[in-house]
Every structure is written in C-alpha cells, then in structure tokens.
Design a protein around this motif. Structure first.
Motif, PDB file in Angstrom:
ATOM      1  N   PRO A   1       0.815  -1.212   0.000  1.00 32.75           N
ATOM      2  CA  PRO A   1       0.000   0.000   0.000  1.00 32.75           C
ATOM      3  C   PRO A   1       0.854   1.269   0.000  1.00 32.75           C
ATOM      4  O   PRO A   1       0.510   2.250  -0.658  1.00 32.75           O
ATOM      5  CB  PRO A   1      -0.824  -0.136   1.283  1.00 32.75           C
ATOM      6  CG  PRO A   1      -0.966  -1.617   1.465  1.00 32.75           C
ATOM      7  CD  PRO A   1       0.379  -2.160   1.026  1.00 32.75           C
TER       8      PRO A   1
ATOM      9  N   GLN B   1       1.937   1.846  -3.636  1.00 35.87           N
ATOM     10  CA  GLN B   1       0.873   2.288  -4.535  1.00 35.87           C
ATOM     11  C   GLN B   1       0.418   3.698  -4.203  1.00 35.87           C
ATOM     12  O   GLN B   1       0.076   4.463  -5.081  1.00 35.87           O
ATOM     13  CB  GLN B   1      -0.290   1.282  -4.593  1.00 35.87           C
ATOM     14  CG  GLN B   1      -1.141   1.118  -3.361  1.00 35.87           C
ATOM     15  CD  GLN B   1      -2.228   2.159  -3.211  1.00 35.87           C
ATOM     16  OE1 GLN B   1      -2.616   2.841  -4.141  1.00 35.87           O
ATOM     17  NE2 GLN B   1      -2.713   2.298  -1.992  1.00 35.87           N
ATOM     18  N   GLU B   2       0.467   4.086  -2.926  1.00 32.80           N
ATOM     19  CA  GLU B   2       0.126   5.471  -2.566  1.00 32.80           C
ATOM     20  C   GLU B   2       1.170   6.439  -3.122  1.00 32.80           C
ATOM     21  O   GLU B   2       0.839   7.515  -3.596  1.00 32.80           O
ATOM     22  CB  GLU B   2       0.022   5.611  -1.045  1.00 32.80           C
ATOM     23  CG  GLU B   2      -1.228   4.970  -0.475  1.00 32.80           C
ATOM     24  CD  GLU B   2      -1.238   4.965   1.042  1.00 32.80           C
ATOM     25  OE1 GLU B   2      -0.508   5.769   1.668  1.00 32.80           O
ATOM     26  OE2 GLU B   2      -1.974   4.135   1.610  1.00 32.80           O
TER      27      GLU B   2
ATOM     28  N   ASP C   1      -2.388   7.005  -8.995  1.00 28.62           N
ATOM     29  CA  ASP C   1      -3.314   6.162  -9.749  1.00 28.62           C
ATOM     30  C   ASP C   1      -2.577   5.328 -10.789  1.00 28.62           C
ATOM     31  O   ASP C   1      -1.947   5.868 -11.698  1.00 28.62           O
ATOM     32  CB  ASP C   1      -4.380   7.008 -10.442  1.00 28.62           C
ATOM     33  CG  ASP C   1      -5.323   7.673  -9.458  1.00 28.62           C
ATOM     34  OD1 ASP C   1      -5.465   7.163  -8.325  1.00 28.62           O
ATOM     35  OD2 ASP C   1      -5.926   8.703  -9.810  1.00 28.62           O
TER      36      ASP C   1
ATOM     37  N   ASN D   1      -4.498   0.015  -6.820  1.00 32.70           N
ATOM     38  CA  ASN D   1      -4.807   1.082  -5.879  1.00 32.70           C
ATOM     39  C   ASN D   1      -5.938   0.688  -4.922  1.00 32.70           C
ATOM     40  O   ASN D   1      -5.913   1.052  -3.746  1.00 32.70           O
ATOM     41  CB  ASN D   1      -5.229   2.357  -6.613  1.00 32.70           C
ATOM     42  CG  ASN D   1      -4.098   2.933  -7.439  1.00 32.70           C
ATOM     43  OD1 ASN D   1      -4.142   2.866  -8.656  1.00 32.70           O
ATOM     44  ND2 ASN D   1      -3.086   3.476  -6.795  1.00 32.70           N
TER      45      ASN D   1
END
Length: 125
Positions: free
Chosen positions: A27, A30-31, A35, A88
């Motif tokens: 996470p 991906q942050e 996007d 995401n």
C-alpha cells in the motif's frame, strides 16, 4: 494465509498453502505512485531474483517490478490488464501481480517481516 514478507523495493510476498508465493506491491508503494493506469505483467517461466519482470505505470511515474526470489512465474493476474486500478483499490488482495514457485522457499525468511518493513518506511519517510 501466511504472514507477509517484504522487500526493500516495497513488494509484498505471501507464501500460500500450495507452496506458491503471491507477489504484489505494498500500500505504501501504490500510494507513492498514485493512480495506476497500466500494468505489464511478467512472462511465465524461470527468472532470477532481481530481474525486472513487470512494469507499472501511474499518473506520476513508471516503475519496474523485480523478481523478489529465484524461481518460476507460474501465474499472472490477468485482471490487471483491464483493471490496473485494482492495485490502488486492493494492493494486498485483488491487486496482486503474479504467483511464483520459488527455487528456495528459505529465501523468504531473509526478507523483511512486518516490523522490519515498517521500520524501513519510517527511516525513509
């Protein structure tokens, strides 16, 4: 479901009951990427640890995904081809990239555990 292990490149690995290892990005990763708009999945077959096997493109940047362990890619998440946003939406679940059969499952123990990964993020944060 087994505990997660992590690489310093922000990939997560989970040893499944069938002996395969599922691989995705964390996470945190991906942050940082934003996007996700495209995922190029790896080729099936044997790869060495560290080899670039997949590409991830986001609105911010492109990123390579490295093979975390020596082994064989046996399955890829085809759902990402049509819906890269799954990375995401569910990085630790439906946003996985590939499943592999490690040459040496003992290599998993050499990766970071949850506490080690959190310390890495904090140190680089």
């Amino acid at each position: 479901m087994s505990e997660l292990r992590f690489t310093v490149d922000h990939e997560w690995l989970r040893l499944e009951n069938d002996g395969l290892v599922t691989v995705g990005i964390t996470p945190f990763a991906q942050e940082a990427l934003g996007d996700v708009v495209f995922v190029q999945l790896p080729e099936l077959g044997a790869h060495s640890a560290g080899a670039e096997v997949a590409v991830l493109e986001s609105v911010k940047a492109a990123s390579n995904i490295a093979m975390p362990l020596d082994g064989e890619v046996v399955e890829v998440n085809r759902a990402l081809e049509d819906a890269p946003e799954l990375v995401n939406e569910d990085a630790l679940g439906s946003g996985w990239f590939f499943r592999m059969r490690p040459t040496d499952a003992g290599q998993l123990a050499e990766l970071l555990d949850q506490a080690g990964y959190e310390a890495l993020i904090k140190a680089n944060g």
